[in-house]
Write a protein that holds these residues in place. Structure first.
Motif, PDB file in Angstrom:
ATOM      1  N   LEU A  20     -64.367 -15.260  43.320  1.00 44.86           N
ATOM      2  CA  LEU A  20     -63.964 -14.650  42.275  1.00 44.86           C
ATOM      3  C   LEU A  20     -63.049 -13.365  42.337  1.00 44.86           C
ATOM      4  O   LEU A  20     -61.750 -13.546  41.744  1.00 44.86           O
ATOM      5  N   LEU A  21     -63.556 -12.654  42.840  1.00 43.24           N
ATOM      6  CA  LEU A  21     -62.860 -11.696  43.824  1.00 43.24           C
ATOM      7  C   LEU A  21     -61.511 -11.726  44.186  1.00 43.24           C
ATOM      8  O   LEU A  21     -60.384 -11.059  43.588  1.00 43.24           O
ATOM      9  N   ALA A  22     -61.439 -12.822  44.765  1.00 38.88           N
ATOM     10  CA  ALA A  22     -59.818 -13.041  45.263  1.00 38.88           C
ATOM     11  C   ALA A  22     -58.620 -13.390  43.717  1.00 38.88           C
ATOM     12  O   ALA A  22     -57.688 -12.953  44.275  1.00 38.88           O
ATOM     13  N   VAL A  23     -59.052 -14.081  42.828  1.00 33.56           N
ATOM     14  CA  VAL A  23     -58.579 -13.928  41.445  1.00 33.56           C
ATOM     15  C   VAL A  23     -58.166 -12.592  41.071  1.00 33.56           C
ATOM     16  O   VAL A  23     -57.371 -12.771  40.717  1.00 33.56           O
ATOM     17  N   LEU A  24     -59.594 -11.968  41.064  1.00 35.70           N
ATOM     18  CA  LEU A  24     -59.517 -11.092  39.939  1.00 35.70           C
ATOM     19  C   LEU A  24     -59.821  -9.437  40.364  1.00 35.70           C
ATOM     20  O   LEU A  24     -59.305  -8.455  39.731  1.00 35.70           O
ATOM     21  N   ALA A  25     -60.012  -9.208  41.645  1.00 37.94           N
ATOM     22  CA  ALA A  25     -60.007  -8.243  42.555  1.00 37.94           C
ATOM     23  C   ALA A  25     -58.872  -7.370  42.736  1.00 37.94           C
ATOM     24  O   ALA A  25     -57.677  -8.472  43.247  1.00 37.94           O
ATOM     25  N   PRO A  26     -58.091  -6.525  42.576  1.00 36.63           N
ATOM     26  CA  PRO A  26     -57.169  -5.601  43.378  1.00 36.63           C
ATOM     27  C   PRO A  26     -56.830  -5.677  44.590  1.00 36.63           C
ATOM     28  O   PRO A  26     -58.114  -5.582  45.714  1.00 36.63           O
ATOM     29  N   PRO A  27     -55.951  -5.785  45.239  1.00 41.56           N
ATOM     30  CA  PRO A  27     -55.450  -6.463  47.135  1.00 41.56           C
ATOM     31  C   PRO A  27     -55.886  -5.056  47.127  1.00 41.56           C
ATOM     32  O   PRO A  27     -55.469  -4.013  46.998  1.00 41.56           O
ATOM     33  N   GLY A  28     -56.321  -5.196  48.851  1.00 46.07           N
ATOM     34  CA  GLY A  28     -56.310  -3.820  49.860  1.00 46.07           C
ATOM     35  C   GLY A  28     -57.742  -2.957  49.433  1.00 46.07           C
ATOM     36  O   GLY A  28     -58.474  -3.564  49.424  1.00 46.07           O
ATOM     37  N   ARG A  65     -57.268 -23.825  47.315  1.00 47.34           N
ATOM     38  CA  ARG A  65     -56.983 -22.603  48.735  1.00 47.34           C
ATOM     39  C   ARG A  65     -58.125 -21.629  48.880  1.00 47.34           C
ATOM     40  O   ARG A  65     -58.446 -21.389  49.910  1.00 47.34           O
ATOM     41  N   ILE A  66     -58.118 -20.727  47.282  1.00 48.54           N
ATOM     42  CA  ILE A  66     -58.312 -19.932  46.822  1.00 48.54           C
ATOM     43  C   ILE A  66     -60.009 -20.318  47.744  1.00 48.54           C
ATOM     44  O   ILE A  66     -60.459 -19.286  48.313  1.00 48.54           O
ATOM     45  N   PHE A  67     -61.066 -20.672  46.919  1.00 52.22           N
ATOM     46  CA  PHE A  67     -61.848 -21.214  48.153  1.00 52.22           C
ATOM     47  C   PHE A  67     -62.346 -21.821  49.053  1.00 52.22           C
ATOM     48  O   PHE A  67     -63.192 -21.421  49.675  1.00 52.22           O
TER      49      PHE A  67
END
Length: 134
Positions: free
Chosen positions: A77-85, A2-4
């Motif tokens: 990768l950012l979807a998993v590791l980066a903070p939202p916003g 789904r993330i991909f």
């Protein structure tokens, strides 16, 4: 998975995904015989950019694929590791600009190696030889 899919179809990577779909359609048309590999060679001169010596369709496809892989991979990768916003969106914009730049450099390297397999094409690695009629 789904993330991909979200990374490939979300902003700003949807632009790279659309370009990849156009490239795939071109190669399918080429496989069927409706277009020629050198269809765009008269329209674009890539010697100045350091990517001459290979058909334009190969260069553009390689650039598109590399930018898509780098961009979508980094976005996932950012979807998993980066903070939202705002920070996450800022990093996605950096990826959207950085992926094509990195892909450009990688494509130039690949084209230099590929140019020896396309003797018909002129490019920086294939200077025109002038033979005297003796």
């Amino acid at each position: 998975m789904r993330i991909f899919v979200e990374a490939a179809t979300g902003l700003p990577m949807i632009l790279f995904t659309a370009a990849l779909l156009v490239a795939v359609c071109f190669w399918l048309l080429l496989a069927v015989g409706l277009v020629a590999l050198d269809s765009f060679d008269a329209d674009a001169d890539l010697d100045a950019s350091g990517m001459g010596g290979v058909p334009v369709a190969v260069v553009i496809t390689l650039l598109t694929v590399l930018a898509w892989v780098l961009g979508v991979g980094a976005t996932a990768l950012l979807a998993v590791l980066a903070p939202p916003g705002a920070i996450g969106w800022g990093l996605r914009l950096v990826v959207a600009v950085g992926a094509p730049l990195i892909a450009w450099r990688l494509t130039r390297r690949c084209v230099r190696r590929l140019s020896r397999h396309f003797p018909d094409e002129r490019g920086p690695s294939r200077p025109i030889a002038h033979h005297d009629a003796a």
